[in-house]
Write an enzyme that holds these catalytic residues in place. Sequence first.
Site, PDB file in Angstrom:
ATOM      1  CG  HIS A 166      -2.040  -0.937   1.211  1.00 17.97           C
ATOM      2  ND1 HIS A 166      -2.432  -1.657   2.313  1.00 17.97           N
ATOM      3  CD2 HIS A 166      -2.882  -1.298   0.209  1.00 17.97           C
ATOM      4  CE1 HIS A 166      -3.469  -2.411   1.999  1.00 17.97           C
ATOM      5  NE2 HIS A 166      -3.757  -2.217   0.733  1.00 17.97           N
ATOM      6  CB  CYS A 254      -3.358  -0.843   8.769  1.00 21.30           C
ATOM      7  SG  CYS A 254      -1.925  -0.676   7.701  1.00 21.30           S
TER       8      CYS A 254
END
Length: 263
Positions: A166, A254
């Site tokens: 990511h 996250c």
Amino acid sequence: MDRLFDRVIVRPPGKSYVNCVSTNPEHETIDVRLAKKQHREYVKILKEYGIDVIELEPLESHPDSVFVQDTAVVGVKSNVAVISRFGEPSRRGEEKSIKEVLEKEGFEIKAIKAPGTLEGGDVLVTDQDIVFIGLSQRTNGEGISQFARYFPHVKVVAITITEIFHLLSGVSYLRDKTVAISPQVVDVDYFRGFKLITIPEDELYANNMLYLGDKNVLIPEGYPKTKEKLRRAGFKPVEVDVSEFWKGDGGVTCLSSPFYTVL
């Protein structure tokens, strides 16, 4: 407050978290009891810095569901919530309960539709009317195009990444056009005009950080070089132990899904 959000959604890890998708060689040593304790401390810190936290129940049917950031991108300014379509097929379904929460909160729901994929961990929101999105293993061009249609008031810039899952694993937005970035995994040319804090290559994991406002930055515990770099740049590092989430290929950002006030 100069941060980009004042409210977040979190979800603690369930017993099934040991089965999460991870490439970390220490994946098999995940301690769920410790992970739950670390998650509670993470939430405690958010609250201490004045962030309103919506706490959900564990979702045992989805081992990765503690990484709630990936499920949606929420814009308070536009009153739009974009529901993700996971690039990792095993995670599809996590977003359903998040959609229900966001519907109850009154957001207009939009969804990334096939063949598009987009995960929240690839979306870097700034207060400069620019959103950077990682073109990655988990987010594709069609997903980015759909996102841009849902948020037409911001400029969307796609950044191709290959070394990390990511985008937010390699760059974080802080404040005043300042980003922390790892040049070995994210091309700094995309951020011309921004002030750059370069994170040492051997502390890449620390680049997944969360700006809490008033120059406070939440970072994973155990990264002294990054801590010193932030201090020299005028920021105040706040450390949290997230060892069990590191083992699951997750980081500080996250673990929460922000309601972005600028989006």
